[in-house]
Design an enzyme around this catalytic site. Structure first.
Site, short mmCIF file in Angstrom:
data_model
loop_
_atom_site.label_atom_id
_atom_site.label_comp_id
_atom_site.label_asym_id
_atom_site.label_seq_id
_atom_site.Cartn_x
_atom_site.Cartn_y
_atom_site.Cartn_z
N TYR A 1 27.90 -59.47 -7.70
CA TYR A 1 28.42 -60.52 -8.58
C TYR A 1 27.32 -61.45 -9.08
O TYR A 1 27.49 -62.11 -10.09
CB TYR A 1 29.52 -61.30 -7.87
CG TYR A 1 30.75 -60.46 -7.64
CD1 TYR A 1 31.61 -60.19 -8.69
CD2 TYR A 1 31.01 -59.89 -6.41
CE1 TYR A 1 32.72 -59.38 -8.50
CE2 TYR A 1 32.12 -59.09 -6.21
CZ TYR A 1 32.96 -58.83 -7.26
OH TYR A 1 34.05 -58.03 -7.07
N HIS B 1 42.66 -55.10 -10.57
CA HIS B 1 41.38 -55.20 -9.85
C HIS B 1 40.37 -56.03 -10.63
O HIS B 1 39.52 -56.70 -10.04
CB HIS B 1 40.82 -53.81 -9.57
CG HIS B 1 39.93 -53.75 -8.37
ND1 HIS B 1 40.39 -53.99 -7.09
CD2 HIS B 1 38.59 -53.53 -8.25
CE1 HIS B 1 39.39 -53.88 -6.23
NE2 HIS B 1 38.29 -53.62 -6.91
N LYS C 1 41.11 -53.53 4.06
CA LYS C 1 40.74 -52.15 4.34
C LYS C 1 40.49 -51.96 5.83
O LYS C 1 39.92 -52.83 6.49
CB LYS C 1 39.48 -51.77 3.55
CG LYS C 1 39.72 -51.61 2.05
CD LYS C 1 38.47 -51.11 1.36
CE LYS C 1 38.72 -50.84 -0.11
NZ LYS C 1 37.50 -50.33 -0.80
N HIS D 1 34.65 -58.37 2.13
CA HIS D 1 33.57 -57.38 2.09
C HIS D 1 32.88 -57.32 3.46
O HIS D 1 32.53 -58.35 4.03
CB HIS D 1 32.53 -57.74 1.03
CG HIS D 1 32.98 -57.49 -0.36
ND1 HIS D 1 32.40 -58.07 -1.47
CD2 HIS D 1 33.99 -56.71 -0.85
CE1 HIS D 1 33.01 -57.66 -2.56
NE2 HIS D 1 33.98 -56.83 -2.22
N ARG E 1 43.04 -57.61 -3.30
CA ARG E 1 43.29 -56.28 -3.85
C ARG E 1 44.79 -56.15 -4.07
O ARG E 1 45.59 -56.79 -3.39
CB ARG E 1 42.81 -55.19 -2.89
CG ARG E 1 41.33 -55.26 -2.55
CD ARG E 1 40.97 -54.19 -1.51
NE ARG E 1 39.55 -54.18 -1.17
CZ ARG E 1 39.01 -54.89 -0.18
NH1 ARG E 1 39.78 -55.64 0.60
NH2 ARG E 1 37.71 -54.83 0.06
N ARG F 1 40.63 -59.53 -9.59
CA ARG F 1 39.89 -59.79 -8.34
C ARG F 1 38.41 -59.99 -8.65
O ARG F 1 37.77 -60.90 -8.11
CB ARG F 1 40.11 -58.63 -7.39
CG ARG F 1 39.24 -58.63 -6.13
CD ARG F 1 39.69 -57.47 -5.24
NE ARG F 1 38.65 -57.02 -4.32
CZ ARG F 1 38.43 -57.53 -3.11
NH1 ARG F 1 39.14 -58.54 -2.68
NH2 ARG F 1 37.48 -57.03 -2.34
#
Length: 311
Positions: free
Chosen positions: A290, A255, A187, A281, A165, A258
């Site tokens: 994806y 983004h 995150k 994730h 990110r 990514r």
């Protein structure tokens, strides 16, 4: 959090503060999520205060019904809030009321009766390999200052070559680069190890050779022209320039690089679990989107190239 001085009594105001401290210190939510949760809960409390004609108290919350929550959600939808925003609002409310339930103040029966709004799952917009390469390498043609061009190329290389990110790339320090891997803080303050492939390392080294500022091992790696931490907005503006200069699609962004990293890995036979780890994730279901992207890419190739596709 939105000001709650006239929305709740002193007891609940204190509880709101304790709840937010728990989210920050224990659950380690990202600042943006923390702010959004606080805003959503404040909006709901304002709604209750409006309907009850005074500050919200424990008794107000104990008497809350599922119909009250549905009325709030209907109000938000009438204000043009989308399903994603409504789902986040409900998540914030469940978090706060879950905290109050653990403290023995209220129950969450009314909230448990509310179903999360369905969201249309949008597919990430991946670039082609050629477009991604143009986005990463094109800065040298748009920037007269060699060190700035090298800096932007290094940042975009991290987005496409490592799946970072933009905030993760800009938070890196020299100490985070360890041989063939780098330590990435994602995150919620969670860290992961990501391979540092040769082209990405070379781009970073080229930037560091040209950078006019002295950067300590624990200091932010990427700098603005005045020596401060680089703003993500500048990288976003750079990609906007690249879109115009190289005819990249409107969806091209840091983004999107990514997303392209993950899509291209999967298209070359990459393992979904491994891609999940690389992207940071928490849930495999987030990464599984994806597979839909790659399937759509294959179908589009079929529709445009197969002689019987129109039949």
């Amino acid at each position: 959090m939105t000001d709650t001085a006239f929305l709740v009594d002193d007891d609940l105001r204190a509880r709101l503060g304790l709840w937010q401290r728990e989210l920050s210190a224990v659950r380690r939510l990202a600042p943006n999520t923390l702010e959004a949760y606080g805003r959503d809960v404040a909006q709901f409390l304002a709604f209750l205060a409006e309907h009850t004609g005074g500050p919200v108290t424990r008794d107000t919350l104990k008497g809350m019904r599922a119909a009250d929550i549905r009325a709030f959600m209907a109000r938000r939808r009438a204000e043009n809030a989308g399903s994603r925003s409504l789902a986040r609002s409900l998540s914030g409310l469940k978090s706060f009321f879950g905290y109050l339930e653990r403290e023995g103040i209220v129950t969450t029966e009314a909230l448990n009766a509310i179903r999360t709004p369905r969201q249309a799952r949008s597919l990430p917009k991946a670039l082609t390999v050629a477009e991604a390469r143009a986005a990463v390498a094109g800065t040298a043609e748009l920037e007269d200052r060699p060190w700035v061009a090298a800096r932007d190329m290094a940042v975009l290389s991290l987005c496409y070559g490592a799946g970072l990110r933009i905030a993760e790339a800009l938070s890196l320090s020299r100490a985070d680069l360890e041989g063939e891997v780098m330590r990435v803080t994602g995150k919620g303050g969670k860290t992961r190890l990501v391979p540092l492939i040769a082209p990405v390392r070379q781009a970073i080294e080229a930037y560091l050779r040209l950078c006019p500022f002295s950067i300590g091992p624990r200091e932010t790696l990427f700098r603005g022209v005045r020596g401060g931490a680089l703003s993500p907005r500048l990288i976003q503006l750079r990609v906007a320039q690249l879109r115009g200069a190289f005819g990249l699609p409107p969806t091209a962004s840091p983004h999107a690089l990514r997303h392209s990293f993950a899509t291209h890995l999967l298209g070359r036979g990459g393992d979904l679990r491994a891609i999940q780890e690389l992207l940071g994730h928490a849930s495999l279901s987030t990464t599984q989107i994806y597979t839909a992207v790659d399937t759509e890419r294959l179908l589009e190739s079929y529709r445009t190239a197969h002689p019987r596709a129109e039949g």
